[in-house]
Design a protein around this motif. Structure first.
Motif, PDB file in Angstrom:
ATOM      1  N   ILE A 299      26.313  39.254  13.192  1.00 31.84           N
ATOM      2  CA  ILE A 299      26.114  38.010  12.447  1.00 31.84           C
ATOM      3  C   ILE A 299      27.074  37.934  11.262  1.00 31.84           C
ATOM      4  CG2 ILE A 299      24.484  36.778  10.948  1.00 31.84           C
ATOM      5  CD1 ILE A 299      22.260  37.710  12.926  1.00 31.84           C
ATOM      6  N   SER A 300      27.270  39.028  10.577  1.00 32.25           N
ATOM      7  CA  SER A 300      28.201  39.064   9.454  1.00 32.25           C
ATOM      8  C   SER A 300      29.612  38.697   9.912  1.00 32.25           C
ATOM      9  CB  SER A 300      28.190  40.452   8.813  1.00 32.25           C
ATOM     10  OG  SER A 300      29.188  40.555   7.823  1.00 32.25           O
ATOM     11  N   GLU A 301      30.032  39.247  11.033  1.00 32.53           N
ATOM     12  CA  GLU A 301      31.379  38.954  11.542  1.00 32.53           C
ATOM     13  C   GLU A 301      31.492  37.504  12.011  1.00 32.53           C
ATOM     14  OE1 GLU A 301      34.081  40.912  11.290  1.00 32.53           O
ATOM     15  OE2 GLU A 301      32.813  42.363  10.248  1.00 32.53           O
ATOM     16  N   LEU A 302      30.447  36.986  12.624  1.00 28.18           N
ATOM     17  CA  LEU A 302      30.430  35.575  13.015  1.00 28.18           C
ATOM     18  C   LEU A 302      30.535  34.692  11.771  1.00 28.18           C
ATOM     19  CD1 LEU A 302      30.037  33.178  14.937  1.00 28.18           C
ATOM     20  CD2 LEU A 302      27.568  33.659  14.899  1.00 28.18           C
ATOM     21  N   ASN A 303      29.806  35.040  10.739  1.00 26.71           N
ATOM     22  CA  ASN A 303      29.845  34.269   9.494  1.00 26.71           C
ATOM     23  C   ASN A 303      31.215  34.354   8.818  1.00 26.71           C
ATOM     24  OD1 ASN A 303      27.251  33.294   9.790  1.00 26.71           O
ATOM     25  ND2 ASN A 303      26.338  34.915   8.552  1.00 26.71           N
ATOM     26  N   LYS A 304      31.855  35.511   8.878  1.00 23.91           N
ATOM     27  CA  LYS A 304      33.206  35.640   8.311  1.00 23.91           C
ATOM     28  C   LYS A 304      34.172  34.703   9.021  1.00 23.91           C
ATOM     29  CE  LYS A 304      32.849  40.496   6.930  1.00 23.91           C
ATOM     30  NZ  LYS A 304      33.315  41.865   7.247  1.00 23.91           N
ATOM     31  N   LEU A 305      34.077  34.665  10.347  1.00 21.15           N
ATOM     32  CA  LEU A 305      34.937  33.765  11.112  1.00 21.15           C
ATOM     33  C   LEU A 305      34.635  32.310  10.751  1.00 21.15           C
ATOM     34  CD1 LEU A 305      37.035  33.114  13.297  1.00 21.15           C
ATOM     35  CD2 LEU A 305      35.185  33.304  14.987  1.00 21.15           C
TER      36      LEU A 305
ATOM     37  N   GLU B  56      29.500  40.791  31.623  1.00 20.34           N
ATOM     38  CA  GLU B  56      29.993  39.410  31.518  1.00 20.34           C
ATOM     39  C   GLU B  56      30.662  39.178  30.169  1.00 20.34           C
ATOM     40  OE1 GLU B  56      26.465  37.136  32.355  1.00 20.34           O
ATOM     41  OE2 GLU B  56      26.759  37.287  34.529  1.00 20.34           O
ATOM     42  N   LEU B  57      30.073  39.712  29.102  1.00 25.98           N
ATOM     43  CA  LEU B  57      30.701  39.578  27.790  1.00 25.98           C
ATOM     44  C   LEU B  57      32.024  40.329  27.763  1.00 25.98           C
ATOM     45  CD1 LEU B  57      30.710  38.593  24.850  1.00 25.98           C
ATOM     46  CD2 LEU B  57      29.476  40.695  24.248  1.00 25.98           C
ATOM     47  N   ARG B  58      32.042  41.538  28.311  1.00 21.75           N
ATOM     48  CA  ARG B  58      33.288  42.309  28.350  1.00 21.75           C
ATOM     49  C   ARG B  58      34.376  41.553  29.112  1.00 21.75           C
ATOM     50  NH1 ARG B  58      29.402  46.844  29.455  1.00 21.75           N
ATOM     51  NH2 ARG B  58      29.442  48.178  27.613  1.00 21.75           N
ATOM     52  N   THR B  59      34.010  40.961  30.240  1.00 26.95           N
ATOM     53  CA  THR B  59      34.969  40.209  31.048  1.00 26.95           C
ATOM     54  C   THR B  59      35.485  38.993  30.288  1.00 26.95           C
ATOM     55  OG1 THR B  59      33.943  40.944  33.114  1.00 26.95           O
ATOM     56  CG2 THR B  59      35.272  38.939  33.222  1.00 26.95           C
ATOM     57  N   GLU B  60      34.577  38.251  29.685  1.00 24.80           N
ATOM     58  CA  GLU B  60      34.965  37.071  28.913  1.00 24.80           C
ATOM     59  C   GLU B  60      35.874  37.459  27.755  1.00 24.80           C
ATOM     60  OE1 GLU B  60      35.348  33.102  27.964  1.00 24.80           O
ATOM     61  OE2 GLU B  60      34.460  33.984  29.758  1.00 24.80           O
ATOM     62  N   LEU B  61      35.530  38.522  27.059  1.00 21.75           N
ATOM     63  CA  LEU B  61      36.345  38.980  25.938  1.00 21.75           C
ATOM     64  C   LEU B  61      37.723  39.404  26.415  1.00 21.75           C
ATOM     65  CD1 LEU B  61      36.654  39.597  22.945  1.00 21.75           C
ATOM     66  CD2 LEU B  61      35.681  41.862  23.408  1.00 21.75           C
ATOM     67  N   SER B  62      37.785  40.080  27.534  1.00 20.23           N
ATOM     68  CA  SER B  62      39.069  40.503  28.092  1.00 20.23           C
ATOM     69  C   SER B  62      39.960  39.291  28.392  1.00 20.23           C
ATOM     70  CB  SER B  62      38.837  41.320  29.364  1.00 20.23           C
ATOM     71  OG  SER B  62      40.057  41.719  29.932  1.00 20.23           O
ATOM     72  N   LYS B  63      39.374  38.238  28.950  1.00 15.56           N
ATOM     73  CA  LYS B  63      40.130  37.003  29.221  1.00 15.56           C
ATOM     74  C   LYS B  63      40.643  36.393  27.922  1.00 15.56           C
ATOM     75  CE  LYS B  63      37.521  35.707  33.350  1.00 15.56           C
ATOM     76  NZ  LYS B  63      36.526  34.753  33.873  1.00 15.56           N
ATOM     77  N   VAL B  64      39.770  36.347  26.920  1.00 15.60           N
ATOM     78  CA  VAL B  64      40.139  35.743  25.641  1.00 15.60           C
ATOM     79  C   VAL B  64      41.256  36.552  24.978  1.00 15.60           C
ATOM     80  CG1 VAL B  64      39.283  35.283  23.298  1.00 15.60           C
ATOM     81  CG2 VAL B  64      37.928  34.596  25.280  1.00 15.60           C
TER      82      VAL B  64
ATOM     83  N   LEU C 279      37.583  28.293  17.265  1.00 19.87           N
ATOM     84  CA  LEU C 279      36.356  27.673  17.759  1.00 19.87           C
ATOM     85  C   LEU C 279      35.896  28.330  19.060  1.00 19.87           C
ATOM     86  CD1 LEU C 279      34.194  25.534  17.343  1.00 19.87           C
ATOM     87  CD2 LEU C 279      35.675  23.899  18.531  1.00 19.87           C
ATOM     88  N   LEU C 280      36.830  28.686  19.912  1.00 18.28           N
ATOM     89  CA  LEU C 280      36.506  29.394  21.150  1.00 18.28           C
ATOM     90  C   LEU C 280      35.799  30.716  20.853  1.00 18.28           C
ATOM     91  CD1 LEU C 280      36.908  29.744  24.305  1.00 18.28           C
ATOM     92  CD2 LEU C 280      39.011  30.956  23.691  1.00 18.28           C
ATOM     93  N   ILE C 281      36.325  31.472  19.904  1.00 16.29           N
ATOM     94  CA  ILE C 281      35.726  32.763  19.528  1.00 16.29           C
ATOM     95  C   ILE C 281      34.366  32.538  18.881  1.00 16.29           C
ATOM     96  CG2 ILE C 281      36.010  34.879  18.178  1.00 16.29           C
ATOM     97  CD1 ILE C 281      38.052  34.473  20.461  1.00 16.29           C
TER      98      ILE C 281
ATOM     99  N   ASP D 256      27.116  31.925  21.240  1.00  9.79           N
ATOM    100  CA  ASP D 256      26.431  31.923  22.529  1.00  9.79           C
ATOM    101  C   ASP D 256      25.797  33.284  22.801  1.00  9.79           C
ATOM    102  OD1 ASP D 256      25.747  30.753  25.162  1.00  9.79           O
ATOM    103  OD2 ASP D 256      27.160  32.266  25.895  1.00  9.79           O
ATOM    104  N   TRP D 257      26.518  34.351  22.524  1.00 10.36           N
ATOM    105  CA  TRP D 257      25.986  35.702  22.728  1.00 10.36           C
ATOM    106  C   TRP D 257      24.760  35.932  21.840  1.00 10.36           C
ATOM    107  CZ3 TRP D 257      26.330  39.157  26.362  1.00 10.36           C
ATOM    108  CH2 TRP D 257      25.898  40.463  26.126  1.00 10.36           C
ATOM    109  N   LEU D 258      24.845  35.465  20.620  1.00 15.08           N
ATOM    110  CA  LEU D 258      23.737  35.610  19.678  1.00 15.08           C
ATOM    111  C   LEU D 258      22.494  34.878  20.188  1.00 15.08           C
ATOM    112  CD1 LEU D 258      23.001  36.762  16.847  1.00 15.08           C
ATOM    113  CD2 LEU D 258      23.765  34.587  15.894  1.00 15.08           C
ATOM    114  N   SER D 259      22.659  33.653  20.635  1.00 18.35           N
ATOM    115  CA  SER D 259      21.500  32.859  21.057  1.00 18.35           C
ATOM    116  C   SER D 259      21.035  33.188  22.471  1.00 18.35           C
ATOM    117  CB  SER D 259      21.798  31.365  20.938  1.00 18.35           C
ATOM    118  OG  SER D 259      22.779  30.976  21.869  1.00 18.35           O
ATOM    119  N   ARG D 260      21.961  33.511  23.356  1.00 20.38           N
ATOM    120  CA  ARG D 260      21.598  33.726  24.755  1.00 20.38           C
ATOM    121  C   ARG D 260      21.175  35.170  25.026  1.00 20.38           C
ATOM    122  NH1 ARG D 260      24.708  35.506  28.765  1.00 20.38           N
ATOM    123  NH2 ARG D 260      26.589  35.204  27.551  1.00 20.38           N
TER     124      ARG D 260
END
Length: 139
Positions: free
Chosen positions: A23-29, A81-89, A104-106, A112-116
């Motif tokens: 959450i801290s890193e999301l807030n920094k972004l 799935e998160l690892r795969t998505e991150l690798s693509k990004v 915005l993509l990040i 999404d990861w936080l809520s889902r």
């Protein structure tokens, strides 16, 4: 801005500490985006996410194995799935850098990861861990 609260708490210290950092890193972004520094902050967010998927998710997976979590396959698939998505990004970032839409993509990936996942799947996992630990204390 997100904040750590009951909706994100699993009740397991190492998981909750990981969530607080997430959450801290999301807030920094988010803050960097608001101040016009989002594109410059992307590399820090990607570095953090690479570390998170490498360390935090592996730690969760070790505990799931140790306590024989009943839904380990589904939970591990979500991690993959998160690892795969991150690798693509990360691949996209390596190819073209951070354009105006990239922060915005990040941010969306993280939110999404936080809520889902964190607010749902990790809470189920936390409840299971607590039950197993309490069961072992009474045995």
């Amino acid at each position: 801005m997100a904040s750590f609260g009951e909706e994100f708490s699993s009740g397991i210290a190492f998981m909750d500490n990981g969530t607080k950092k997430f959450i801290s890193e999301l807030n920094k972004l988010s803050h960097a985006m608001k101040t016009g520094e989002g594109r410059q902050h992307v590399v820090f967010a990607l570095d953090y996410l690479a570390e998170y998927t490498e360390k935090h998710l592996k730690d969760e997976e070790k505990v799931m194995i140790k306590y024989r979590f009943h839904d380990i396959e589904n939970h591990a698939v979500q991690h993959d799935e998160l690892r795969t998505e991150l690798s693509k990004v990360i691949g996209e970032y390596a190819k073209r850098g951070a354009d105006h839409a990239f922060p915005l993509l990040i941010q969306r990936l993280m939110a999404d990861w936080l809520s889902r996942h964190i607010s749902k799947s990790d809470k189920i996992l936390g409840d299971y861990f607590i039950a197993m630990v309490n069961k072992s204390k009474t045995s």
